[in-house]
Structures are given as C-alpha cells and as structure tokens.
Design an enzyme around this catalytic site. Sequence first.
Site, PDB file in Angstrom:
ATOM      1  N   HIS A 178      35.494  30.620  38.836  1.00  0.00           N
ATOM      2  CA  HIS A 178      36.462  30.935  39.886  1.00  0.00           C
ATOM      3  C   HIS A 178      36.696  32.446  39.953  1.00  0.00           C
ATOM      4  CE1 HIS A 178      40.387  30.348  42.100  1.00  0.00           C
ATOM      5  NE2 HIS A 178      40.664  31.480  41.461  1.00  0.00           N
ATOM      6  N   GLU A 179      36.908  33.067  38.798  1.00  0.00           N
ATOM      7  CA  GLU A 179      37.179  34.504  38.769  1.00  0.00           C
ATOM      8  C   GLU A 179      35.938  35.326  39.141  1.00  0.00           C
ATOM      9  OE1 GLU A 179      40.114  35.380  38.749  1.00  0.00           O
ATOM     10  OE2 GLU A 179      41.015  33.522  38.015  1.00  0.00           O
TER      11      GLU A 179
ATOM     12  N   HIS B 206      35.724  35.374  42.813  1.00  0.00           N
ATOM     13  CA  HIS B 206      36.568  36.407  43.443  1.00  0.00           C
ATOM     14  C   HIS B 206      35.823  37.739  43.498  1.00  0.00           C
ATOM     15  CE1 HIS B 206      40.334  34.518  44.316  1.00  0.00           C
ATOM     16  NE2 HIS B 206      40.603  34.166  43.067  1.00  0.00           N
TER      17      HIS B 206
ATOM     18  N   GLU C 114      41.649  31.816  47.597  1.00  0.00           N
ATOM     19  CA  GLU C 114      41.696  30.899  46.463  1.00  0.00           C
ATOM     20  C   GLU C 114      40.814  29.677  46.705  1.00  0.00           C
ATOM     21  OE1 GLU C 114      42.999  31.378  43.457  1.00  0.00           O
ATOM     22  OE2 GLU C 114      43.505  33.389  44.185  1.00  0.00           O
TER      23      GLU C 114
END
Length: 295
Positions: A147-148, A151, A224
């Site tokens: 997930h990070e 980003h 997100e």
Amino acid sequence: MKRIVLFLATNFAILIVLSITLRILGVESILDDQGVNLDLTALLIFAAVFGFGGSFISLAISKWMAKKTMKVHVIDKPRNATEQWLLETVTRQAREAGIGMPEVGIYDSPDPNAFATGMSKNNALVAVSTGLMQNMGQGEVEAVLGHEVGHVANGDMVTLALIQGVVNTFVIFLSRVIGHFVDRVIFKNESGHGPAFWITAIVAEIVLAILASIIVFWFSRQREFRADEAGARFASREKMIGALESLARASGRPVDMPDQMAAFGIRGGMAQGLKKLFMSHPPIEQRIAALRANG
C-alpha cells in the site's frame, strides 16, 4: 476538528506572511495599478509563488520532518530477521513498481500504522510502527508495505503538493480580490488599502480555505483506494483485506501521529456528519468493500 483548526491557522499564517513580505519588499505598489485598480496578473504571480512555494517546501522537508517527529529508525543494516524481511519485501515491491528503493524504517508506537513520504518516486521513505508489526501477521504487513509503495509509485505526495499549491494560490488570490472589492465599492476607499481590505481579506481567506480544503481531502481519500489496490497487487487481495480488517479493529484508538503526518498514514481517524468532508481517509469498511467489488 484539531486538524481543521491547524489547517486554518496555517493558511492564516500564509496570508499574514504574504502581506508583511509584500509590504517590506514594496510590492504593494506593484499590485495596485496607479493606487486604484488591482493588478490581477501581478497578484496571481505572487499568490502562486507563495501558494506553491509553501506547499513544495513542505514536500521537500517531509522525509526529514517525518524522521524527526516520528523518531524513525532507518534500517541501514538489519539488526534482526524482521528488519531483514522488511528490507527484502520493500526491495521486491519497489522493483515491481519500477521506482527507486525507498528508505525503510520503524518507529516506536502502539498505534498500528504505517506511512510513506518523500520528494519523489526515487527519494521516498516507507515506515511502519512497532504496533503494526506486533498486531499483524506477516502477510498483512506485506500488504501494508505494498500500500505504501503504491503511494510512492502513484506519485501521491507530489500530486497532493500540486493540488495544495493550486488551492493555496487561488485562496490567496481570491481573498485579496474580495478584500479589494469591499474596500473600494463598499467603503469607498479610493487609493491604497484601508483596514476594510485587510479585515475582509483575512475573513475571506478563512472561509475560502475551509471550502478549498474539501477538495484536498477528497483527493486524499481517493488516493487511499488506489493505494489499497496497489497493496492487493503487490501482496494479494486477501492479504490487503485482512490488513484493513486488522486496522478496523484498532479504529477506536486515536491516531498516534502528529497532525501534519496523519494524512500520510494508512489508518485515518473517524468522523460523523459534515466532518466526513474533512477526513483524509475513507472509512475502512468502504475501502474493504471497494477491494471486494474489484476482486
């Protein structure tokens, strides 16, 4: 609510700094065409300098600030098997994402959370909390790291800085236009800027900042969903859903991050009613539903 107050205070400070700086540099005379009409081109240029300047300075120092405020231990040489696994996992995911290897770190906090920040895709930091490592299984942590990394690969930090810069520019610009209009038309001040201009500009700045922040927070929520998809791609959809379910169980706890960092964390706070417009993260149940719908 605390984050909204901080946002308003920051924008108020920008207006004050802008006004004082323009006066010291003698720019007020440039912005006023013959002391009567506002030079909109000059005003827009100076508003953009301050609007984008502040936003990108914040982005440039974001990694340094994160390390200092969160007391992040950057893993240079792994001290144990866990740190070795973290490095290897982020290395693999960064390679799959086609970005430079981010710095990887751990910070001490019982709050299960993680964040990514940095100036560019090839100059980023990914950090996880000790609480996240203790409360999640390895597969879930892998999804959080994905997930990070997502980003970073999506360029979310730079895009958010650009959007904030545009918002700041037009808030500064429009607040001074409104102040000029009130000063000239309502209070009939024919030259220079009287108290009505400054008071009106400050009030307009606050109101416009509230309205404009809704746009920034909306984009933050959309990013997100995209990062959750990245976590599902780099780990698996089941692992990403499991990670979000673990975060949901901690949703009653306050987010243990400074306000300026909270928007970068994987776990946001909770809000009801109109406060939802000012949330940096969508509700976790919506994120889980989106992942299942796209599975």
